[in-house]
Write a protein that holds these residues in place. Sequence first.
Motif, short mmCIF file in Angstrom:
data_model
loop_
_atom_site.label_atom_id
_atom_site.label_comp_id
_atom_site.label_asym_id
_atom_site.label_seq_id
_atom_site.Cartn_x
_atom_site.Cartn_y
_atom_site.Cartn_z
N ASP A 1 0.01 15.52 77.85
CA ASP A 1 0.88 16.91 78.04
C ASP A 1 1.19 17.20 76.47
O ASP A 1 0.39 17.52 75.80
N TYR A 2 2.58 17.58 76.30
CA TYR A 2 2.79 17.97 75.06
C TYR A 2 3.29 16.89 74.00
O TYR A 2 3.59 17.07 72.77
N TYR A 3 3.03 15.64 74.58
CA TYR A 3 3.22 14.31 73.61
C TYR A 3 2.19 13.67 73.02
O TYR A 3 1.07 13.61 73.59
N GLN A 4 2.52 13.31 71.66
CA GLN A 4 1.44 12.29 71.08
C GLN A 4 2.06 10.94 70.92
O GLN A 4 3.19 10.83 70.26
N TYR A 5 1.16 9.94 71.13
CA TYR A 5 1.71 8.66 71.20
C TYR A 5 0.58 7.98 70.22
O TYR A 5 -0.51 8.13 70.16
N LEU A 6 1.38 7.30 68.91
CA LEU A 6 0.71 6.32 68.09
C LEU A 6 0.79 5.00 68.07
O LEU A 6 2.11 4.49 68.16
N GLY A 7 -0.19 4.25 68.27
CA GLY A 7 -0.02 2.75 68.39
C GLY A 7 0.20 2.02 66.91
O GLY A 7 -0.72 1.24 66.56
N CYS A 8 1.41 2.30 66.45
CA CYS A 8 1.81 1.40 65.24
C CYS A 8 2.94 0.82 65.36
O CYS A 8 3.72 1.17 66.31
N LYS A 9 3.28 -0.22 64.94
CA LYS A 9 4.50 -1.31 64.72
C LYS A 9 5.63 -0.28 64.47
O LYS A 9 5.83 0.51 63.81
N TYR A 10 6.54 -0.52 65.45
CA TYR A 10 7.91 0.10 65.57
C TYR A 10 9.18 -0.89 65.53
O TYR A 10 8.86 -1.60 66.59
N SER A 11 10.07 -0.81 64.81
CA SER A 11 11.22 -1.52 65.12
C SER A 11 12.56 -0.68 64.71
O SER A 11 12.46 0.17 63.86
N CYS A 12 13.76 -0.96 65.35
CA CYS A 12 14.87 -0.13 65.08
C CYS A 12 15.32 -0.40 63.39
O CYS A 12 16.27 0.20 62.92
N GLU A 13 14.88 -1.65 63.27
CA GLU A 13 15.42 -2.05 61.82
C GLU A 13 14.79 -1.53 60.61
O GLU A 13 15.18 -1.12 59.69
N ILE A 14 13.29 -1.52 60.73
CA ILE A 14 12.43 -1.12 59.52
C ILE A 14 11.79 0.28 60.00
O ILE A 14 11.43 1.14 58.84
N GLY A 15 11.50 0.73 61.09
CA GLY A 15 11.07 1.90 61.68
C GLY A 15 9.50 1.84 61.82
O GLY A 15 9.20 0.85 62.56
N PHE A 16 8.98 3.07 61.75
CA PHE A 16 7.47 3.15 62.16
C PHE A 16 6.65 2.78 60.70
O PHE A 16 6.85 3.21 59.80
N GLU A 17 5.82 1.66 61.16
CA GLU A 17 5.00 1.12 60.03
C GLU A 17 3.38 1.48 60.07
O GLU A 17 3.06 1.01 61.31
N LEU A 18 2.92 2.10 59.26
CA LEU A 18 1.63 2.48 59.09
C LEU A 18 0.78 1.37 58.45
O LEU A 18 0.40 1.60 57.27
N ASP A 19 0.85 0.21 59.10
CA ASP A 19 0.31 -1.02 58.36
C ASP A 19 -0.83 -1.45 59.13
O ASP A 19 -0.85 -1.69 60.27
N LYS A 20 -2.17 -1.28 58.40
CA LYS A 20 -3.32 -1.68 59.15
C LYS A 20 -3.51 -2.98 59.22
O LYS A 20 -4.51 -3.60 60.11
N THR A 21 -2.99 -3.84 58.75
CA THR A 21 -3.05 -5.42 59.00
C THR A 21 -2.35 -5.47 60.31
O THR A 21 -2.49 -6.93 60.62
#
Length: 443
Positions: A416-436
Amino acid sequence: AIYERLCKYFTKKYTAVVHSSAFFYQKELDETGKYHKGNYLVDRTFFKNISVCTIDQVLSQGFNIGYWEIKTFHMLNSWVIIDEIHLYAPYTLGLIISTITYLKKEFGTRFFIMTATMPTKLQILLKKTLEINERSVIRDQELLEKARNVFEVRDHLVDSLVDEIKQELKAKKKVLIVVNTVDEAIRLYKNFHGIADKTICYHSRFIQKDRLKKEKEILKCEKELTSLLLVATQVVEVSLDIDFDILFSENAPVDAIIQRAGRVNRGRGKNETKVIIFKEQDVTREVIYTEVEGILINTFEEFKKRNGERLTENELIKLVDEIYKDYDVEKHPSFVESIALYETIQRKNHYVKDNGERGEVYTREGLDSESVIPYRFYEELKEAEPAKIAKYELSLRTGKLKNIIRKGEFPYLKEDYYQYLGCKYSCEIGFELDKTYEQKSNY
């Protein structure tokens, strides 16, 4: 913080706040449960007598997007106060100059411009745009002669300063580290976590609901704890009313350094407060601050000449003048481009039509971004109402997101109007664009 202050003067009835997460902020505050999208539509179109907003909310109306007709109408005979304009962002400055010129001429809008760093060249440009003389430039002479902090320079990257940072924390100081990228803020948070009573990571890659919690946590800890370490990006320059003892700042344009320094000894009642500037990473020179040639080298060298000095506000302004002495912003390609773009869009749309070509209006961070949701929340949000889904959104630069999708670095789903991205996320650190990161099991 400004909104809350103004509510005390004018009451909530007459005061609005407008920014990317303001709707959720108001929902959190509302005890009656009656604040809804309709209320926010009134707020974001400047119906209230007093509106506190980000500059993008004003610039977007000049591109005929986002309820621009109502916003423009409410600019009629209004008073607009713009806080903090900088020379190191020529594209945005060009848009601001175009907006002021148009609204002043066609709608009788009156502008008041404030900044802690007003170099002579910027004063000349603004006086010409506002059609005012020297008498309309107001200086707080008493404040200009006061000094808040000692400025020091370290000719090293931040990793060489760990022992010094630990020493300040052992002395029960509140320490602020500001770097120029989210990835670096996350890296430093992981490296430094646990060396203070409390360590907090703060940047733009938190979902809306967590960012509000994070801001409340920072304000609470800043008042209550003695040993506190906050690792942040540029968002801390303008978004939080905090008062720390020591700042370790990655090198940046002088305007940004002074803004960051405003988060140290903010109440001017402390002794032995310092601003320590360390060398920038390669990515800062190559990607982040590329608009003004030589700005990073000049900033670092000029502060180095004043190493160990307690600089007054007046001396800081003279420093800004020195650094920008060979820079002509009106001839800068980005400044010229933004002026031309504004004129082209208005000529094309005749100040009447909506702008259907949204690509033309992507101007700066804030407008040049898209909302994404960490994939870990997909199952929870599949059947959710839009108001709930929006709480799980965060912003990524359009170019960065397109690059991620093109390379296939992380799982991506558009529904629909939403985009989902499979990256690690936590409320402590946030959205991590970490390829490892092992995506299959956890994203």
